[in-house]
Design a protein around this motif. Structure first.
Motif, PDB file in Angstrom:
ATOM      1  N   LEU A 191      15.600  21.968  32.059  1.00  0.00           N
ATOM      2  CA  LEU A 191      16.800  22.170  31.259  1.00  0.00           C
ATOM      3  C   LEU A 191      17.561  23.379  31.795  1.00  0.00           C
ATOM      4  CD1 LEU A 191      15.249  21.614  27.709  1.00  0.00           C
ATOM      5  CD2 LEU A 191      16.452  19.950  29.133  1.00  0.00           C
ATOM      6  N   SER A 192      18.814  23.190  32.164  1.00  0.00           N
ATOM      7  CA  SER A 192      19.598  24.289  32.732  1.00  0.00           C
ATOM      8  C   SER A 192      20.027  25.287  31.667  1.00  0.00           C
ATOM      9  CB  SER A 192      20.836  23.748  33.461  1.00  0.00           C
ATOM     10  OG  SER A 192      21.669  23.038  32.556  1.00  0.00           O
ATOM     11  N   MET A 193      20.110  24.816  30.405  1.00  0.00           N
ATOM     12  CA  MET A 193      20.543  25.702  29.325  1.00  0.00           C
ATOM     13  C   MET A 193      20.010  25.177  28.000  1.00  0.00           C
ATOM     14  SD  MET A 193      24.424  26.801  28.263  1.00  0.00           S
ATOM     15  CE  MET A 193      24.717  27.481  29.894  1.00  0.00           C
ATOM     16  N   VAL A 194      19.555  26.073  27.139  1.00  0.00           N
ATOM     17  CA  VAL A 194      19.130  25.694  25.792  1.00  0.00           C
ATOM     18  C   VAL A 194      19.674  26.717  24.806  1.00  0.00           C
ATOM     19  CG1 VAL A 194      17.031  24.431  26.422  1.00  0.00           C
ATOM     20  CG2 VAL A 194      16.913  26.900  26.083  1.00  0.00           C
ATOM     21  N   ASN A 195      20.036  26.247  23.606  1.00  0.00           N
ATOM     22  CA  ASN A 195      20.500  27.169  22.571  1.00  0.00           C
ATOM     23  C   ASN A 195      19.456  27.262  21.455  1.00  0.00           C
ATOM     24  OD1 ASN A 195      20.935  24.999  20.689  1.00  0.00           O
ATOM     25  ND2 ASN A 195      22.883  24.541  21.707  1.00  0.00           N
ATOM     26  N   GLN A 196      19.743  28.074  20.454  1.00  0.00           N
ATOM     27  CA  GLN A 196      18.764  28.354  19.407  1.00  0.00           C
ATOM     28  C   GLN A 196      18.353  27.082  18.661  1.00  0.00           C
ATOM     29  OE1 GLN A 196      20.001  31.460  16.746  1.00  0.00           O
ATOM     30  NE2 GLN A 196      17.936  31.789  15.983  1.00  0.00           N
ATOM     31  N   THR A 197      19.301  26.228  18.342  1.00  0.00           N
ATOM     32  CA  THR A 197      18.984  24.985  17.636  1.00  0.00           C
ATOM     33  C   THR A 197      18.068  24.098  18.465  1.00  0.00           C
ATOM     34  OG1 THR A 197      21.113  25.054  16.479  1.00  0.00           O
ATOM     35  CG2 THR A 197      19.969  22.931  16.563  1.00  0.00           C
ATOM     36  N   GLN A 198      18.395  23.964  19.756  1.00  0.00           N
ATOM     37  CA  GLN A 198      17.558  23.144  20.631  1.00  0.00           C
ATOM     38  C   GLN A 198      16.160  23.734  20.785  1.00  0.00           C
ATOM     39  OE1 GLN A 198      20.356  23.436  23.887  1.00  0.00           O
ATOM     40  NE2 GLN A 198      20.882  21.253  23.751  1.00  0.00           N
ATOM     41  N   ILE A 199      16.076  25.059  20.862  1.00  0.00           N
ATOM     42  CA  ILE A 199      14.777  25.712  21.004  1.00  0.00           C
ATOM     43  C   ILE A 199      13.896  25.418  19.799  1.00  0.00           C
ATOM     44  CG2 ILE A 199      13.657  27.980  20.934  1.00  0.00           C
ATOM     45  CD1 ILE A 199      15.856  28.933  22.891  1.00  0.00           C
ATOM     46  N   THR A 200      14.472  25.495  18.594  1.00  0.00           N
ATOM     47  CA  THR A 200      13.709  25.189  17.386  1.00  0.00           C
ATOM     48  C   THR A 200      13.168  23.763  17.439  1.00  0.00           C
ATOM     49  OG1 THR A 200      15.060  26.712  16.067  1.00  0.00           O
ATOM     50  CG2 THR A 200      13.814  25.036  14.867  1.00  0.00           C
ATOM     51  N   GLN A 201      14.008  22.831  17.867  1.00  0.00           N
ATOM     52  CA  GLN A 201      13.583  21.437  17.969  1.00  0.00           C
ATOM     53  C   GLN A 201      12.499  21.259  19.028  1.00  0.00           C
ATOM     54  OE1 GLN A 201      17.359  19.591  18.819  1.00  0.00           O
ATOM     55  NE2 GLN A 201      17.956  19.457  16.664  1.00  0.00           N
ATOM     56  N   LEU A 202      12.662  21.919  20.162  1.00  0.00           N
ATOM     57  CA  LEU A 202      11.705  21.777  21.261  1.00  0.00           C
ATOM     58  C   LEU A 202      10.352  22.397  20.919  1.00  0.00           C
ATOM     59  CD1 LEU A 202      14.095  22.497  24.275  1.00  0.00           C
ATOM     60  CD2 LEU A 202      13.050  20.291  23.690  1.00  0.00           C
ATOM     61  N   ILE A 203      10.363  23.445  20.101  1.00  0.00           N
ATOM     62  CA  ILE A 203       9.097  24.029  19.643  1.00  0.00           C
ATOM     63  C   ILE A 203       8.406  23.066  18.679  1.00  0.00           C
ATOM     64  CG2 ILE A 203       8.062  25.885  18.266  1.00  0.00           C
ATOM     65  CD1 ILE A 203      10.135  27.794  19.461  1.00  0.00           C
ATOM     66  N   GLU A 204       9.192  22.481  17.769  1.00  0.00           N
ATOM     67  CA  GLU A 204       8.624  21.510  16.823  1.00  0.00           C
ATOM     68  C   GLU A 204       8.043  20.308  17.551  1.00  0.00           C
ATOM     69  OE1 GLU A 204      11.851  20.605  14.220  1.00  0.00           O
ATOM     70  OE2 GLU A 204      11.645  22.446  13.035  1.00  0.00           O
ATOM     71  N   GLN A 205       8.689  19.905  18.636  1.00  0.00           N
ATOM     72  CA  GLN A 205       8.223  18.756  19.424  1.00  0.00           C
ATOM     73  C   GLN A 205       7.106  19.138  20.398  1.00  0.00           C
ATOM     74  OE1 GLN A 205      11.829  17.490  21.351  1.00  0.00           O
ATOM     75  NE2 GLN A 205      12.838  16.928  19.426  1.00  0.00           N
ATOM     76  N   GLU A 206       6.784  20.446  20.438  1.00  0.00           N
ATOM     77  CA  GLU A 206       5.772  21.000  21.342  1.00  0.00           C
ATOM     78  C   GLU A 206       6.127  20.803  22.810  1.00  0.00           C
ATOM     79  OE1 GLU A 206       1.876  19.680  20.241  1.00  0.00           O
ATOM     80  OE2 GLU A 206       1.928  20.773  18.334  1.00  0.00           O
ATOM     81  N   VAL A 207       7.435  20.631  23.063  1.00  0.00           N
ATOM     82  CA  VAL A 207       7.910  20.666  24.454  1.00  0.00           C
ATOM     83  C   VAL A 207       7.825  22.108  24.940  1.00  0.00           C
ATOM     84  CG1 VAL A 207       9.904  20.331  25.978  1.00  0.00           C
ATOM     85  CG2 VAL A 207       9.384  18.647  24.184  1.00  0.00           C
ATOM     86  N   ILE A 208       8.248  23.026  24.075  1.00  0.00           N
ATOM     87  CA  ILE A 208       8.023  24.449  24.310  1.00  0.00           C
ATOM     88  C   ILE A 208       6.747  24.816  23.568  1.00  0.00           C
ATOM     89  CG2 ILE A 208       8.882  26.785  23.906  1.00  0.00           C
ATOM     90  CD1 ILE A 208      11.707  25.704  24.053  1.00  0.00           C
ATOM     91  N   HIS A 209       5.757  25.298  24.304  1.00  0.00           N
ATOM     92  CA  HIS A 209       4.465  25.608  23.688  1.00  0.00           C
ATOM     93  C   HIS A 209       3.789  26.752  24.443  1.00  0.00           C
ATOM     94  CE1 HIS A 209       3.595  22.792  26.976  1.00  0.00           C
ATOM     95  NE2 HIS A 209       2.426  23.399  27.071  1.00  0.00           N
TER      96      HIS A 209
END
Length: 262
Positions: A191-209
């Motif tokens: 991902l070239s860019m992520v914002n706060q809303t996307q980060i929250t979603q990606l953490i919930e999806q465990e993409v960011i872990h």
């Protein structure tokens, strides 16, 4: 005076190529940017604790830090890892000064909320930014290990991402997280860019872990406190730091809100 705060993850310190350290010197000499380095060392700490038969556990991603564990943390971070980075910079003819957050009360901390569970883990309360500026004005590169001091003179283990974001916020400086991956990956793409809303979603999806969670949270906190831009860059990427300072697309840029352009 323009600064950049560079946070080197413990997972990549041993692997950083000479070109990375050359880039830091180029920032200082050719770009008129003052580099400030903050580093971690989690894998080295765990290895040393194992060798010394000192047990270590984690709660919510925080290392449970007794005084015995803290002795090892300080030895590894402020000793071997810090001086390793300083030596690498000196090899490139840079002037570097290794220090911890204890030196000159550089980082003052208080216990985290869950201190009764995790022990001597701290949150940053104050940064002695004048000390960093004094060192940088003499063309020395500060290399900082995230051990902090409390008002009670107790040492605290600080997450290196958190420490880097706090220092960058005080300096109003760009923040660059150096990692062993290209950035935040989703599937086969970076991902070239992520914002706060996307980060929250990606953490919930465990993409960011794992260790990426405190990194992105620290970036968002820094951005909300005066950091102009933040990015995650692969330390192996040639001239990644230079590209970031020049405003070119590199790694994953972290933003508070959605933007229409880089």
């Amino acid at each position: 005076m323009s600064y950049i705060v560079i946070k080197c993850g413990g997972s990549i310190v041993d692997e950083l190529p000479d070109q990375f350290f050359k880039s830091i010197l180029q920032l200082q000499k050719n770009k008129q940017v003052k580099p400030v380095i903050v580093h971690g060392g989690g894998p080295m700490i765990s290895s040393q604790l194992e060798q010394m038969n000192v047990s270590t556990t984690f709660i919510d991603g925080l290392r449970v830090t007794t005084n015995e564990v803290l002795d090892v943390v300080e030895m590894v971070l402020s000793g071997s890892v810090n001086k390793q980075i300083v030596r690498k910079l000196i090899e490139q003819n840079a002037q570097a000064v290794g220090m911890s957050g204890i030196d000159g009360h550089l980082i003052e901390a208080a216990p985290v909320e869950q201190a009764n569970q995790v022990g001597y883990v701290g949150q940053v309360k104050k940064v002695n930014i004048e000390l960093i500026q004094t060192i940088a004005e003499q063309n020395y590169i500060p290399v900082i290990s995230p051990i902090a001091i409390g008002l009670d003179q107790q040492r605290y283990n600080i997450n290196a991402d958190t420490a880097a974001a706090a220092i960058a916020a005080e300096l109003k400086a760009p923040l660059c997280f150096i990692s062993d991956i290209q950035g935040i990956c989703h599937g086969d793409s970076v991902l070239s860019m992520v914002n706060q809303t996307q980060i929250t979603q990606l953490i919930e999806q465990e993409v960011i872990h794992g260790g990426m969670v405190p990194k992105v949270k620290a970036a968002l906190t820094g951005l909300a406190s005066g950091v102009p831009k933040a990015v995650i860059v692969n330390g192996h990427e040639s001239n990644g730091l230079i590209k970031f300072i020049d405003g070119k697309a590199v790694g994953t840029r972290i933003c508070l809100k959605e933007v229409s352009h880089v």
